[in-house]
Design an enzyme around this catalytic site. Structure first.
Site, PDB file in Angstrom:
ATOM      1  N   GLU A  84       0.393   1.764   9.466  1.00  0.00           N
ATOM      2  CA  GLU A  84      -0.070   0.211   9.087  1.00  0.00           C
ATOM      3  C   GLU A  84       0.665  -0.812  10.071  1.00  0.00           C
ATOM      4  O   GLU A  84       0.458  -1.997   9.862  1.00  0.00           O
ATOM      5  CB  GLU A  84       0.150  -0.155   7.859  1.00  0.00           C
ATOM      6  N   ARG A 136       4.602  -1.679   7.508  1.00  0.00           N
ATOM      7  CA  ARG A 136       3.827  -2.525   8.343  1.00  0.00           C
ATOM      8  C   ARG A 136       4.639  -3.005   9.705  1.00  0.00           C
ATOM      9  O   ARG A 136       4.196  -3.796  10.234  1.00  0.00           O
ATOM     10  CB  ARG A 136       3.156  -3.493   7.397  1.00  0.00           C
ATOM     11  N   THR A 260       4.667  -9.082  -7.185  1.00  0.00           N
ATOM     12  CA  THR A 260       5.421  -8.629  -6.128  1.00  0.00           C
ATOM     13  C   THR A 260       5.182  -9.447  -4.945  1.00  0.00           C
ATOM     14  O   THR A 260       3.773  -9.454  -4.554  1.00  0.00           O
ATOM     15  CB  THR A 260       5.356  -7.232  -5.790  1.00  0.00           C
ATOM     16  N   ASP A 325      -5.885  -7.021 -10.049  1.00  0.00           N
ATOM     17  CA  ASP A 325      -5.404  -6.793  -9.033  1.00  0.00           C
ATOM     18  C   ASP A 325      -5.765  -7.752  -7.893  1.00  0.00           C
ATOM     19  O   ASP A 325      -5.677  -7.103  -6.735  1.00  0.00           O
ATOM     20  CB  ASP A 325      -5.332  -5.399  -8.591  1.00  0.00           C
ATOM     21  N   LYS A 352      -7.491 -11.281  -2.059  1.00  0.00           N
ATOM     22  CA  LYS A 352      -8.524 -10.272  -2.404  1.00  0.00           C
ATOM     23  C   LYS A 352      -9.575 -10.787  -3.498  1.00  0.00           C
ATOM     24  O   LYS A 352     -10.424 -10.094  -3.232  1.00  0.00           O
ATOM     25  CB  LYS A 352      -7.529  -9.288  -3.348  1.00  0.00           C
ATOM     26  N   CYS A 632      -2.026  11.219 -11.854  1.00  0.00           N
ATOM     27  CA  CYS A 632      -2.306  11.917 -10.573  1.00  0.00           C
ATOM     28  C   CYS A 632      -3.154  10.952  -9.557  1.00  0.00           C
ATOM     29  O   CYS A 632      -3.182  11.007  -8.301  1.00  0.00           O
ATOM     30  CB  CYS A 632      -2.817  13.098 -10.676  1.00  0.00           C
ATOM     31  N   CYS A 635      -2.616   9.075  -5.971  1.00  0.00           N
ATOM     32  CA  CYS A 635      -2.469   9.637  -4.565  1.00  0.00           C
ATOM     33  C   CYS A 635      -3.504  10.787  -4.501  1.00  0.00           C
ATOM     34  O   CYS A 635      -3.854  10.758  -3.231  1.00  0.00           O
ATOM     35  CB  CYS A 635      -1.168  10.161  -4.719  1.00  0.00           C
ATOM     36  N   HIS A 636      -3.834  11.486  -5.545  1.00  0.00           N
ATOM     37  CA  HIS A 636      -4.792  12.583  -5.173  1.00  0.00           C
ATOM     38  C   HIS A 636      -6.385  11.967  -5.433  1.00  0.00           C
ATOM     39  O   HIS A 636      -7.281  12.836  -4.983  1.00  0.00           O
ATOM     40  CB  HIS A 636      -4.498  13.697  -6.158  1.00  0.00           C
ATOM     41  N   MET A 675       5.787  14.750  -3.777  1.00  0.00           N
ATOM     42  CA  MET A 675       5.353  15.158  -5.064  1.00  0.00           C
ATOM     43  C   MET A 675       6.450  15.668  -6.157  1.00  0.00           C
ATOM     44  O   MET A 675       6.902  16.553  -6.008  1.00  0.00           O
ATOM     45  CB  MET A 675       4.217  16.407  -4.750  1.00  0.00           C
TER      46      MET A 675
END
Ligand code: CA
Length: 705
Positions: A84, A136, A260, A325, A352, A632, A635-636, A675
C-alpha cells in the site's frame, strides 16, 4: 546588554538562514516542503505536498504521448502480502516500504536497490492488524527516513545507509495497536497515530522530535475513564467529550472507545493547523460500546490541532455515534475554492460514509456534504447543524436487527488516496460499492486476541449457491470518479471490473493514473475520463502511483501487489473471473520509451480443496461457524474463502489431520507467518469445531465443482 543584543541577533540569524550543516539541511527540507507544489522533480511527503493534493506539475508525459509509456525498471519485493506504499523521491533517491514494515531505498533512475531495512516485526503483530500486514510509506526530513512498524515502533533511519538512528516505542505493547500509516513531519515534529479499533484500543496521535525520537505531545481522540486525566494536551477537551459517551466504554469488554488515527493527515502552514482523520468506534456495535447512545466524540471525525503543541482548535464529526466502521481516516486535501462567489480555504474529504465533505479549514464550518457513491444509511446533512439525517433502519445495534448497508464497512472510499487537479478543479476518487450486512452479536464476549466488533458476521456470509455468489459479486463495483467540489456533482466516472482498486495520481499533463484489481495500470484523460493507456502488471494494484523527474526525464512509479482488508475479509467477493487475484509484489517505474518487459507470470500455485471424510454433526459445524466468524474471518475470509493473500483454509492439508490443525491453531506452529496461537480465545473442542466448519465449507465447494 550589548552581549544579549548580539546573542539575539545570532538567534534570529539562525532562525532565518540556518547555521551549520544540520540546520541548513533541516531548513532545506522545510523550505522544499513548503514549496513542493511548484517543485516538480521530487515527491517529498506522503501526499506530495502538505496540502496532500497528489497532483504533480510535471508535463512531459501528456494525454497525447502517454501511449509511449513503458517500463524503465522493476524490482521484485520479498513479500507477498498487501502493498500500500506511496514511495518518496528525494533528488533521484527513492524511499518506499513493503509488507511487514520493511523499507527500501533505490537509485530511482536505475532501480538499483541501495539498501533494505527489515525491522523484524514479530509474526504475532499480524494478529493485531485488522487489514493485512501493510505499510503505506515513510516520511523524509533532513537526511532521515522515518517510518512506523506494525508492532508500534517509530524508527528513524539514515537515508544514505539505512542504519537506524533512533527507535521509539509509540504504543503500550500489551494492547493490540499497529502502525500502517505514513508519518508526516512538520517543523521537525514527526506526527504518527496507529490502528487497532477492530481489536479494541483507545486511539491517539503523537508528535516526536525528528532528531531524537523524544515525545513532544499526545492527543487522545476518545476519553478514558471519567474523572481520570492523562496528563496530555487532550485533557483540555476530553472532559467535555466524556459527556457524549455512556456506560463503561473505557473497559476492555466495551472496546476502549476506538477512534484511531491510522492514516490521513494534512497541514496548512499559514493557519498553522494539522488536520488528522479519526477512525471508527470500538466496538463497532454502539450498544456494547456506549449503551447505544451518544455522539461518542471524537470517533469518525476530523480534528484540527496545533502541530507544535497538539492543542485542539476545532473538530467536525462526520458520523455521530458511528456503528458502521465509518472511519474519517480517508485522504484529506486542502485547496482554495471559489464557493458562492467567495474564495474559501477548504479541506475536502470522501470518508467511508459515502458523502463528499467540503469544510472551511480555518473554522471547521461545513460548506457541503453530497453523496459520491450510493448511500442508504443517511439521506443527507443539515448544513446548519452539520448533522446527518440518519435512516432509522440503519441503527441496527439499538434493536438488534439486520441492516444491509451502502456503503458498507469497506466504505464508499477507503485509504486508497484521491488526487486534486487545480487546473480541472476536479477531485479524483477511487470509489467503491461494496455492501455489508450488520447485526449485533447477542452473545458477545471480548476476545483476548483478534477482532472485537460486537457483530454477528454470519449475516454477511455469502450464500452457498455459486450462481447467487456470482450475482452478488456482480453487485460489487468500483469506479474512478471525477468530482467537482464546487458544483457538488460527479463530472465523469470510469468503471472497474470490481471494487477495491488502487490509489490515484493527478498530473499537469492532463492525466490521472490508477491501477486496479485486475492488474491493469491505466492513465485517463483528466477532463473526460477516457482511458488512454493501460499496462498489465500481472497483480492486483491497491497503492497510489507517484511521478517525479531526474535530469529532465519524467517517471511514474507504482508499488504493485494485491492485499489489504477487502481480500482478507471478503475473500470470495474479491475474486476476478472466479479466481483469486494474484499477489506479485513489485516496485515498477515507467518512462516514455521504457522497454523493459515483466517476466512471464508464473501461474498461481494451484491447490485442491481438501475432502474430509470424518464430518461432524450440524450443531458442531454451526458452532464452528460462529467461532470462525469471531476469531478467523478477518484474515481468512467469510465462508473460509481466501482472497489470495493468505492460505485458503479449505485447501489446507491440516483439515484432515486434527493434530496438525491444533498445533497451528492452539499452539502457534505458524506464528512466524502471522498465525498466532488462539488458545487465549478458544479451547481445543472449539478449535475442533472450527476445523469441522472449514471442512464443511470445503465439502460444499467440492460439491459445487
Ligand atoms: Ca475500522
Amino acid at each position: 546588554m550589548k552581549f544579549i543584543a548580539i546573542a539575539m541577533l545570532w538567534v534570529s540569524a539562525i532562525g532565518l538562514a540556518g547555521c551549520g550543516d544540520s540546520r541548513n539541511a533541516q531548513g532545506d527540507t522545510r523550505a522544499r516542503l513548503l514549496a513542493a507544489q511548484t517543485q516538480s522533480d521530487n515527491w517529498l511527503t506522503h501526499g506530495r505536498d502538505y496540502s496532500e493534493t497528489r497532483h504533480s506539475p510535471l508535463t512531459q508525459v501528456t494525454a497525447e504521448n502517454v501511449g509511449e509509456l513503458g517500463i524503465a525498471w522493476y524490482h521484485d519485493l520479498d513479500t507477498s502480502r498487501g502493498q500500500e506504499a506511496t514511495p518518496l523521491i528525494v533528488d533521484g533517491i527513492m524511499y518506499t516500504t513493503s509488507a511487514w514494515s520493511k523499507v527500501q531505498s533505490f537509485d530511482a533512475v536505475t532501480g538499483e536497490l541501495l539498501w533494505q531495512y527489515d525491522p523484524e516485526v514479530p509474526g504475532e503483530a499480524a494478529a493485531n492488524a485488522c487489514c493485512d500486514v501493510v505499510n503505506r510509506g515513510v516520511a523524509y526530513w533532513n537526511g532521515k527516513v522515518v517510518f512506523g512498524t506494525l508492532d508500534g515502533r517509530l524508527i528513524a533511519l539514515d537515508g544514505n545507509t539505512g542504519e537506524p538512528v533512533w527507535t521509539t516505542m509509540t504504543v503500550d505493547p500489551d494492547f493490540p495497536y499497529t502502525i500502517t500509516g505514513a508519518p508526516r513531519i512538520i517543523d521537525g515534529h514527526v506526527i504518527i497515530g496507529n490502528g487497532g479499533a477492530e481489536m479494541g484500543v483507545r486511539g491517539y496521535v503523537s508528535a516526536y522530535k525528528v532528531e531524537t525520537g523524544e515525545k513532544v505531545w499526545r492527543f487522545y481522540t476518545v476519553p478514558g475513564e471519567p474523572g481520570k486525566v492523562d496528563g496530555e494536551v487532550s485533557d483540555a477537551v476530553l472532559a467535555e467529550a466524556t459527556e457524549t459517551w455512556n456506560g463503561d466504554w473505557w473497559q476492555a469488554e466495551h472496546g476502549y472507545g476506538g477512534g484511531t488515527v491510522w492514516d490521513s493527515m494534512a497541514y496548512d502552514p499559514e493557519l498553522d493547523l494539522l488536520y488528522v482523520g479519526v477512525g471508527n468506534g470500538s466496538t463497532w456495535n454502539q450498544s456494547i460500546r456506549s449503551e447505544g447512545e451518544g455522539d461518542n466524540l471524537f470517533v469518525a471525525s476530523m480534528l484540527a490541532l496545533r502541530p507544535s503543541t497538539g492543542e485542539y482548535v476545532w473538530h467536525f464529526q462526520h458520523t455521530p455515534g458511528d456503528q458502521w466502521d465509518y472511519t474519517s481516516t480517508q485522504h484529506m486535501i486542502l485547496a482554495d475554492l471559489v464557493i458562492e462567489g467567495a474564495m474559501r480555504p477548504v479541506i475536502m474529504q470522501a470518508p467511508k460514509n459515502g458523502f463528499f465533505f467540503v469544510l472551511d479549514r480555518e473554522t471547521g464550518e461545513l460548506l457541503s456534504a453530497d453523496p459520491y457513491t450510493p448511500v442508504t444509511w443517511a439521506t443527507g446533512y443539515d448544513l446548519e447543524t452539520g448533522r446527518p439525517q440518519i435512516n432509522p433502519a440503519a441503527m441496527y445495534s439499538q434493536d438488534n436487527s439486520v441492516w444491509a448497508s451502502m456503503p458498507g464497512a469497506f466504505g464508499g472510499h477507503n485509504w486508497q488516496p484521491m488526487a486534486f487537479n487545480p487546473d480541472t478543479g476536479l477531485v479524483y476518487i477511487p470509489e467503491q460499492q461494496i455492501g455489508f450486512a450488520y447485526k449485533g452479536d447477542e452473545n458477545y464476549e471480548a476476545n483476548a486476541i483478534g477482532i472485537n466488533l460486537g457483530l454477528d458476521l454470519s449475516v454477511a456470509d455469502l450464500p452457498d449457491d455459486p450462481a447467487v455468489q456470482a450475482a452478488v459479486r456482480q453487485t460489487v463495483k468500483g469506479n474512478l470518479v471525477a468530482w467537482d467540489p464546487v458544483k457538488r456533482e460527479q463530472v465523469w466516472s470510469a468503471p472497474h471490473v470490481s471494487g477495491w482498486n488502487g490509489g490515484v495520481l493527478s498530473t499537469a499533463g492532463n492525466l490521472v493514473f490508477q491501477g486496479d484489481s485486475t492488474g491493469m495500470f491505466s492513465a485517463y484523460d483528466a477532463a473526460s475520463g477516457e482511458r488512454l493507456w493501460s499496462h498489465d502488471l500481472q497483480t492486483g494494484i491497491i497503492a497510489a502511483p507517484v511521478t517525479w523527474a531526474r535530469d529532465g526525464v519524467q517517471y511514474v512509479t507504482v508499488v504493485a501487489g494485491w492485499g489489504g482488508a477487502y481480500p482478507m475479509l471478503m475473500g470470495g467477493l474479491s475474486w476476478n473471473d472466479g479466481a483469486p487475484v494474484a499477489n506479485r509484489s513489485r516496485v515498477i517505474t515507467f518512462k516514455l520509451g521504457g522497454d523493459r518487459a515483466l517476466p512471464n507470470a508464473e501461474p498461481m500455485l494451484a491447490r485442491d480443496l481438501v475432502a474430509v471424510t470424518d464430518m461432524a454433526d450440524a450443531a458442531t459445524i454451526k458452532a464452528g461457524q460462529m467461532l470462525y466468524n469471531r476469531n478467523c474471518i478477518a484474515c481468512h475470509g467469510g465462508g473460509a474463502v481466501s482472497g489470495g493473500t493468505v492460505p485458503d483454509l479449505r485447501m489446507s492439508p491440516s483439515l484432515t489431520d486434527a493434530r496438525v490443525w491444533h498445533a497451528i491453531v492452539m499452539e502457534g506452529a505458524l506464528t512466524g507467518n502471522g498465525m498466532v496461537a488462539f488458545d487465549k480465545n478458544i479451547d481445543r473442542e472449539e478449535s475442533e469445531a472450527i476445523r469441522h466448519f472449514v471442512a464443511d465449507r470445503a465439502r460444499i465447494a467440492l460439491a459445487a465443482q
